[in-house]
Scaffold this motif. Structure first.
Motif, short mmCIF file in Angstrom:
data_model
loop_
_atom_site.label_atom_id
_atom_site.label_comp_id
_atom_site.label_asym_id
_atom_site.label_seq_id
_atom_site.Cartn_x
_atom_site.Cartn_y
_atom_site.Cartn_z
N ASP A 77 47.69 41.41 72.19
CA ASP A 77 46.87 40.42 71.49
C ASP A 77 45.67 41.14 70.90
OD1 ASP A 77 45.78 38.09 70.51
OD2 ASP A 77 44.83 37.54 72.41
N LEU A 78 45.58 41.18 69.58
CA LEU A 78 44.41 41.72 68.88
C LEU A 78 43.45 40.57 68.65
CD1 LEU A 78 42.77 43.77 67.25
CD2 LEU A 78 44.30 43.37 65.31
N HIS A 79 42.28 40.62 69.27
CA HIS A 79 41.37 39.48 69.24
C HIS A 79 39.92 39.95 69.24
CE1 HIS A 79 41.75 40.54 73.50
NE2 HIS A 79 40.55 40.00 73.67
N GLY A 80 39.01 39.02 69.00
CA GLY A 80 37.59 39.31 69.01
C GLY A 80 36.84 38.30 69.86
N GLU A 81 35.69 38.74 70.40
CA GLU A 81 34.85 37.86 71.21
C GLU A 81 33.39 38.07 70.82
OE1 GLU A 81 35.75 39.23 75.10
OE2 GLU A 81 37.29 37.73 75.44
N PRO A 82 32.64 36.99 70.61
CA PRO A 82 31.20 37.12 70.34
C PRO A 82 30.45 37.48 71.62
CG PRO A 82 31.80 34.81 70.50
CD PRO A 82 33.08 35.58 70.60
N PRO A 83 29.19 37.89 71.52
CA PRO A 83 28.40 38.16 72.72
C PRO A 83 28.27 36.90 73.58
CG PRO A 83 27.32 39.05 70.77
CD PRO A 83 28.45 38.20 70.28
N ASN A 84 28.37 37.07 74.89
CA ASN A 84 28.26 35.95 75.83
C ASN A 84 29.14 34.78 75.41
OD1 ASN A 84 26.25 37.38 77.29
ND2 ASN A 84 24.67 36.63 75.89
N PRO A 85 30.45 35.00 75.29
CA PRO A 85 31.32 33.93 74.78
C PRO A 85 31.48 32.80 75.77
CG PRO A 85 32.64 35.76 75.57
CD PRO A 85 31.20 36.20 75.67
N GLY A 86 31.58 31.60 75.25
CA GLY A 86 31.94 30.45 76.08
C GLY A 86 33.45 30.31 76.11
N ARG A 87 33.92 29.27 76.72
CA ARG A 87 35.36 29.02 76.81
C ARG A 87 35.92 28.75 75.41
NH1 ARG A 87 38.66 27.92 81.06
NH2 ARG A 87 40.56 26.72 80.66
N ASN A 88 37.10 29.30 75.13
CA ASN A 88 37.78 29.14 73.84
C ASN A 88 37.02 29.78 72.69
OD1 ASN A 88 39.81 27.58 75.09
ND2 ASN A 88 38.62 25.71 74.82
N ALA A 89 36.14 30.76 72.99
CA ALA A 89 35.36 31.39 71.93
C ALA A 89 36.10 32.56 71.29
CB ALA A 89 34.02 31.88 72.48
N ALA A 90 37.13 33.09 71.94
CA ALA A 90 37.85 34.25 71.39
C ALA A 90 38.65 33.85 70.15
CB ALA A 90 38.78 34.83 72.45
N HIS A 91 38.74 34.80 69.22
CA HIS A 91 39.53 34.60 67.99
C HIS A 91 40.66 35.62 67.98
CE1 HIS A 91 40.59 33.98 63.79
NE2 HIS A 91 40.56 35.29 63.65
N SER A 92 41.89 35.16 67.83
CA SER A 92 43.05 36.05 67.80
C SER A 92 43.41 36.40 66.36
CB SER A 92 44.25 35.39 68.50
OG SER A 92 45.37 36.26 68.49
N TYR A 93 43.43 37.70 66.06
CA TYR A 93 43.84 38.16 64.74
C TYR A 93 45.36 38.29 64.63
CZ TYR A 93 38.93 39.58 64.21
OH TYR A 93 37.56 39.60 64.15
N ARG A 94 45.97 38.77 65.73
CA ARG A 94 47.40 39.04 65.70
C ARG A 94 47.89 39.21 67.13
NH1 ARG A 94 51.43 40.68 62.40
NH2 ARG A 94 52.89 42.28 63.10
N ASN A 95 49.12 38.78 67.41
CA ASN A 95 49.67 39.00 68.74
C ASN A 95 51.19 39.10 68.65
OD1 ASN A 95 50.74 36.21 68.84
ND2 ASN A 95 48.59 35.63 69.09
N GLY A 96 51.78 39.56 69.73
CA GLY A 96 53.23 39.70 69.76
C GLY A 96 53.67 40.13 71.14
N ARG A 97 54.96 40.22 71.34
CA ARG A 97 55.49 40.67 72.62
C ARG A 97 56.71 41.55 72.41
NH1 ARG A 97 57.59 34.94 75.20
NH2 ARG A 97 58.87 34.24 73.46
N GLY A 98 56.95 42.40 73.40
CA GLY A 98 58.08 43.32 73.31
C GLY A 98 57.93 44.32 72.19
N SER A 99 56.68 44.69 71.86
CA SER A 99 56.44 45.60 70.73
C SER A 99 56.22 47.02 71.24
CB SER A 99 55.22 45.14 69.94
OG SER A 99 54.92 46.05 68.89
N SER A 100 56.63 47.99 70.43
CA SER A 100 56.40 49.39 70.76
C SER A 100 55.38 50.03 69.82
CB SER A 100 57.72 50.18 70.68
OG SER A 100 58.28 50.09 69.38
N GLY A 101 54.72 49.22 68.99
CA GLY A 101 53.69 49.77 68.12
C GLY A 101 53.34 48.85 66.97
#
Length: 215
Positions: A150-174
């Motif tokens: 999961d490629l994501h970002g978090e602001p300083p002192n994040p609250g719940r549900n504050a993370a933003h996901s740019y991209r994600n996947g599973r079973g990946s080798s790169g």
């Protein structure tokens, strides 16, 4: 003086017509919420339509990766922000747009790093970049076995549900690509090894970030 005739009372929509149009809009929004938003974002599929379309699997993956990242994340010392309910988050995402414009802070000087980590079976680890809003980073990473990420970002002192996901996947080798930080904070990768053997992940990054945060 005016070339356009004013509409007559008979040409104006009646209260019944307005109520009907409003009801249709509400039903349409509810239909989109139930058939598209809930399956794709939260893995909830009340109608069963989302799974044949692949939306439910997408939502389940997002929720799984978010839960794994949350479980491995060290809680911040600051008091977390107010919690938002699931319906509130959904309707906020559907109907609310922020009107406040923010001026991006100056970006850090460009740098390049290479990082290698080893994941034991079922272990999850993060590598993050300290970035300003508007800064850009390019990356490529390879793994010696399949991993969830999961490629994501978090602001300083994040609250719940504050993370933003740019991209994600599973079973990946790169993966390789580029992203732009949408806010000041840490932005990077969470990997989880679901195989039965150790997996090494090598990450190469280039971009406008102040530092790289390794495990």
């Amino acid at each position: 003086m005016y070339n356009t005739d004013l509409p007559t009372r008979a040409e104006l929509p009646s209260s019944k017509q307005l109520l009907r149009s409003t009801a249709i809009a509400i039903v349409t929004a509810a239909g989109i919420l139930v058939t598209v938003v809930l399956p794709a974002e939260y893995g909830i599929d009340p109608t069963g339509i989302g799974r044949p379309l692949g939306l439910t699997e997408m939502g389940e993956l997002k929720m799984q990766l978010a839960a794994e990242a949350e479980a491995d994340r060290v809680p911040p010392a600051a008091t977390p922000g107010p919690r938002s309910s699931l319906p509130g988050a959904i309707f906020a995402g559907l109907f609310i747009r922020s009107a406040a414009a923010q001026t991006p802070a100056p970006a850090a000087a460009s740098r390049t790093d290479e990082t290698t980590i080893t994941l034991r079976p079922n272990q999850g680890l993060e590598v993050k970049l300290d970035m300003r809003r508007g800064a850009r980073a390019s990356y490529s990473w390879t793994a010696t076995g399949p991993v969830n990420f999961d490629l994501h970002g978090e602001p300083p002192n994040p609250g719940r549900n504050a993370a933003h996901s740019y991209r994600n996947g599973r079973g990946s080798s790169g993966e390789q690509g580029e992203f732009t930080a949408i806010f000041d904070g840490t932005h990077g990768w969470f990997w989880r090894n679901r195989s039965g053997r150790d997996v090494s992940v090598t990450l190469r990054t280039t971009g406008d970030y102040a530092r790289i945060i390794r495990p």
